[in-house]
Write a protein that holds these residues in place. Structure first.
Motif, mmCIF file in Angstrom:
data_model
loop_
_atom_site.group_PDB
_atom_site.id
_atom_site.type_symbol
_atom_site.label_atom_id
_atom_site.label_comp_id
_atom_site.label_asym_id
_atom_site.label_seq_id
_atom_site.Cartn_x
_atom_site.Cartn_y
_atom_site.Cartn_z
ATOM 1 N N MET A 1 0.826 -0.919 0.104
ATOM 2 C CA MET A 1 0.102 -0.047 0.100
ATOM 3 C C MET A 1 0.566 1.149 0.028
ATOM 4 S SD MET A 1 -3.117 0.106 -0.256
ATOM 5 C CE MET A 1 -4.950 1.009 0.912
ATOM 6 N N SER A 2 1.614 1.313 0.981
ATOM 7 C CA SER A 2 2.895 2.202 0.792
ATOM 8 C C SER A 2 3.477 2.321 -0.384
ATOM 9 C CB SER A 2 3.876 2.697 1.815
ATOM 10 O OG SER A 2 3.774 1.495 2.049
ATOM 11 N N ALA A 3 3.668 1.101 -1.217
ATOM 12 C CA ALA A 3 4.796 1.872 -2.624
ATOM 13 C C ALA A 3 3.299 2.641 -3.557
ATOM 14 C CB ALA A 3 4.767 0.389 -3.355
ATOM 15 N N LEU A 4 2.393 2.001 -3.037
ATOM 16 C CA LEU A 4 1.464 2.928 -3.914
ATOM 17 C C LEU A 4 1.467 4.397 -3.751
ATOM 18 C CD1 LEU A 4 -1.176 2.469 -6.693
ATOM 19 C CD2 LEU A 4 -2.828 1.811 -4.551
ATOM 20 N N SER A 5 1.716 4.509 -2.909
ATOM 21 C CA SER A 5 1.904 5.753 -2.472
ATOM 22 C C SER A 5 2.764 6.534 -2.688
ATOM 23 C CB SER A 5 1.130 6.173 -0.593
ATOM 24 O OG SER A 5 2.313 6.130 0.033
ATOM 25 N N VAL A 6 3.709 5.954 -2.601
ATOM 26 C CA VAL A 6 4.281 6.371 -3.025
ATOM 27 C C VAL A 6 4.757 7.048 -4.611
ATOM 28 C CG1 VAL A 6 7.238 6.258 -3.339
ATOM 29 C CG2 VAL A 6 6.290 5.803 -1.221
ATOM 30 N N ALA A 7 4.150 5.974 -5.231
ATOM 31 C CA ALA A 7 3.906 6.263 -7.283
ATOM 32 C C ALA A 7 3.183 6.831 -7.284
ATOM 33 C CB ALA A 7 3.637 4.392 -7.703
ATOM 34 N N LEU A 8 2.035 7.361 -6.540
ATOM 35 C CA LEU A 8 1.500 8.706 -6.346
ATOM 36 C C LEU A 8 1.409 9.973 -6.343
ATOM 37 C CD1 LEU A 8 -2.062 6.655 -6.056
ATOM 38 C CD2 LEU A 8 -1.636 7.148 -8.314
ATOM 39 N N GLY A 9 3.464 10.262 -5.533
ATOM 40 C CA GLY A 9 3.708 10.960 -5.079
ATOM 41 C C GLY A 9 2.893 11.534 -3.875
ATOM 42 N N LEU A 10 1.709 10.598 -3.154
ATOM 43 C CA LEU A 10 1.934 10.686 -1.649
ATOM 44 C C LEU A 10 2.104 11.244 -0.578
ATOM 45 C CD1 LEU A 10 -1.962 9.152 -2.513
ATOM 46 C CD2 LEU A 10 -1.316 11.811 -2.770
ATOM 47 N N ALA A 13 9.364 8.231 -0.414
ATOM 48 C CA ALA A 13 9.775 7.156 -0.671
ATOM 49 C C ALA A 13 11.387 7.214 0.919
ATOM 50 C CB ALA A 13 10.956 6.827 -1.669
ATOM 51 N N PRO A 14 11.493 6.158 1.420
ATOM 52 C CA PRO A 14 11.770 5.645 2.763
ATOM 53 C C PRO A 14 13.126 6.350 2.499
ATOM 54 C CG PRO A 14 10.312 4.196 2.227
ATOM 55 C CD PRO A 14 10.379 5.432 1.304
ATOM 56 N N LEU A 15 14.322 6.726 3.216
ATOM 57 C CA LEU A 15 15.618 7.179 3.272
ATOM 58 C C LEU A 15 16.250 5.850 2.178
ATOM 59 C CD1 LEU A 15 17.010 9.269 3.877
ATOM 60 C CD2 LEU A 15 18.181 8.740 5.934
ATOM 61 N N ILE A 16 15.880 4.704 3.251
ATOM 62 C CA ILE A 16 16.577 3.450 2.570
ATOM 63 C C ILE A 16 16.557 3.026 1.437
ATOM 64 C CG2 ILE A 16 15.057 1.692 2.640
ATOM 65 C CD1 ILE A 16 19.524 1.351 3.872
ATOM 66 N N VAL A 17 15.335 3.746 0.751
ATOM 67 C CA VAL A 17 15.564 3.619 -0.352
ATOM 68 C C VAL A 17 16.079 4.532 -0.963
ATOM 69 C CG1 VAL A 17 13.013 3.359 -2.396
ATOM 70 C CG2 VAL A 17 12.832 2.165 -0.499
ATOM 71 N N THR A 18 15.573 5.703 -1.311
ATOM 72 C CA THR A 18 16.711 6.865 -1.683
ATOM 73 C C THR A 18 18.165 6.690 -1.829
ATOM 74 O OG1 THR A 18 14.985 8.161 -0.470
ATOM 75 C CG2 THR A 18 16.588 9.605 -1.543
ATOM 76 N N ALA A 19 18.329 5.891 -0.773
ATOM 77 C CA ALA A 19 19.667 6.103 -0.764
ATOM 78 C C ALA A 19 20.694 4.908 -0.969
ATOM 79 C CB ALA A 19 20.463 6.109 0.927
ATOM 80 N N ALA A 20 19.611 3.920 -1.767
ATOM 81 C CA ALA A 20 20.315 2.748 -2.073
ATOM 82 C C ALA A 20 21.270 2.441 -3.505
ATOM 83 C CB ALA A 20 18.949 1.778 -2.301
ATOM 84 N N PRO A 21 20.933 3.789 -3.792
ATOM 85 C CA PRO A 21 22.091 4.026 -5.519
ATOM 86 C C PRO A 21 22.882 4.675 -4.728
ATOM 87 C CG PRO A 21 20.283 4.871 -5.969
ATOM 88 C CD PRO A 21 19.991 3.824 -4.167
ATOM 89 N N ILE A 22 23.156 5.293 -3.958
ATOM 90 C CA ILE A 22 24.525 5.696 -3.489
ATOM 91 C C ILE A 22 25.094 5.246 -2.889
ATOM 92 C CG2 ILE A 22 25.137 7.128 -2.306
ATOM 93 C CD1 ILE A 22 22.755 9.357 -2.854
#
Length: 65
Positions: A1-10, A13-22
């Motif tokens: 459910m939270s993935a859907l809200s992130v995809a819709l821009g509501l 994203a969690p910090l770990i998802v944002t920092a993973a590529p770095i």
């Protein structure tokens, strides 16, 4: 459910998802540097062993090792 809200821009994203590529890029660079240093040290030691072996006189008992 939270993935859907992130995809819709509501929600964001969690910090770990944002920092993973770095973190992944830092791990790749660190691994490449470590591997390069390892193989360089192996090459350098081999070069030194060859230089010592080649500097021995041919009739030396250690020349064949």
């Amino acid at each position: 459910m939270s993935a859907l809200s992130v995809a819709l821009g509501l929600s964001s994203a969690p910090l770990i998802v944002t920092a993973a590529p770095i973190v992944g890029a830092a791990a790749a660079v660190t691994g490449a540097l470590s591997g390069g240093a390892y193989f360089y040290s192996k090459w350098k030691a081999s070069k030194e062993r060859r230089a010592v072996r080649d500097s021995l006189p041919p009739d030396s008992p250690d020349a064949e090792q």
